[in-house]
Design a protein around this motif. Structure first.
Motif, PDB file in Angstrom:
ATOM      1  N   ASP A  64      56.820  13.294  48.484  1.00  0.00           N
ATOM      2  CA  ASP A  64      55.715  14.215  48.738  1.00  0.00           C
ATOM      3  C   ASP A  64      55.163  14.126  50.163  1.00  0.00           C
ATOM      4  O   ASP A  64      54.265  14.874  50.529  1.00  0.00           O
ATOM      5  CB  ASP A  64      54.606  14.013  47.715  1.00  0.00           C
ATOM      6  N   ASN A  65      55.717  13.264  50.999  1.00  0.00           N
ATOM      7  CA  ASN A  65      55.264  13.131  52.384  1.00  0.00           C
ATOM      8  C   ASN A  65      56.117  14.028  53.289  1.00  0.00           C
ATOM      9  O   ASN A  65      56.928  13.570  54.086  1.00  0.00           O
ATOM     10  CB  ASN A  65      55.324  11.670  52.826  1.00  0.00           C
ATOM     11  N   ILE A  66      55.894  15.312  53.141  1.00  0.00           N
ATOM     12  CA  ILE A  66      56.665  16.310  53.879  1.00  0.00           C
ATOM     13  C   ILE A  66      56.454  16.157  55.389  1.00  0.00           C
ATOM     14  O   ILE A  66      57.399  16.316  56.171  1.00  0.00           O
ATOM     15  CB  ILE A  66      56.291  17.739  53.420  1.00  0.00           C
ATOM     16  N   ASP A 126      66.247   8.541  46.504  1.00  0.00           N
ATOM     17  CA  ASP A 126      66.193   7.851  45.225  1.00  0.00           C
ATOM     18  C   ASP A 126      65.020   8.456  44.463  1.00  0.00           C
ATOM     19  O   ASP A 126      64.501   9.503  44.854  1.00  0.00           O
ATOM     20  CB  ASP A 126      66.124   6.323  45.382  1.00  0.00           C
ATOM     21  N   GLU A 127      64.591   7.827  43.405  1.00  0.00           N
ATOM     22  CA  GLU A 127      63.535   8.431  42.593  1.00  0.00           C
ATOM     23  C   GLU A 127      62.195   8.515  43.310  1.00  0.00           C
ATOM     24  O   GLU A 127      61.327   9.297  42.938  1.00  0.00           O
ATOM     25  CB  GLU A 127      63.365   7.661  41.267  1.00  0.00           C
ATOM     26  N   ARG A 128      62.007   7.744  44.385  1.00  0.00           N
ATOM     27  CA  ARG A 128      60.722   7.692  45.071  1.00  0.00           C
ATOM     28  C   ARG A 128      60.746   8.229  46.500  1.00  0.00           C
ATOM     29  O   ARG A 128      59.798   8.852  46.952  1.00  0.00           O
ATOM     30  CB  ARG A 128      60.221   6.243  45.090  1.00  0.00           C
TER      31      ARG A 128
END
Length: 170
Positions: free
Chosen positions: A133-135, A152-154
């Motif tokens: 979410d850190n575009i 990965d998932e994060r």
């Protein structure tokens, strides 16, 4: 080690004393911190740097740098190498700015200077990552020439690699 100077910034290599003050969130005489500095990421980076110094000594030039604006000398964030390079010449970076100065191109300017230093020091690869979410951070890494290399998932992973003899980012 000398400061790295860009058009609008000074990247100041942190000393142990400076890192101790950032980790404690308590400026000393002569420290010039913008409101909101140090942020959580700066404190975390300073603590990591101090831990590394305690174990193996000061890693500069492969340590932390305080990002200061040239116009007023105020510290507005930090960036650096997470640890010394591995045997293959690969290193990982991290960076953060206080919220009030984001979106002005400072992160890209600072990261370009750090990548230039990495190349000048003979490194072959620099890696970084950002939460999904850190575009903004993903855009910074892309803007300075790092390419997306996986997820990965994060987090999303980025990397820049220089073949032998190729000049650095800029």
């Amino acid at each position: 080690m000398d400061d790295l100077v860009t058009a609008r910034l000074v990247l100041h290599p942190m000393s142990v004393g400076e890192a101790e003050r950032v980790a404690a969130g308590e400026p000393g005489d002569g420290d010039r911190w913008a409101p909101g500095y140090p942020a959580d990421g700066d404190v975390e980076g300073a603590r990591h740097f101090l831990g590394h110094c305690a174990l193996t000594g000061d890693p500069q030039p492969f340590g932390n740098y305080e990002i200061r604006r040239r116009a007023d000398g105020l510290a507005i964030g930090g960036l650096g190498f997470n640890r010394p390079p591995d045997a293959d010449g690969t290193i990982t970076i991290g960076y953060a700015l206080i919220p009030s100065v984001r979106g002005k191109g400072y992160a890209s300017e600072a990261l370009r200077a750090l990548l230039k230093l990495a190349r000048e020091l003979g490194l072959t690869s620099v890696k970084g990552d950002a939460d999904h979410d850190n575009i903004a951070s993903q855009r910074v890494m892309t803007a300075v020439g790092m390419r997306h290399v996986g997820d990965d998932e994060r987090v999303r992973y980025y990397e820049v690699t220089w073949p032998d003899g190729e000049e650095g980012c800029g």
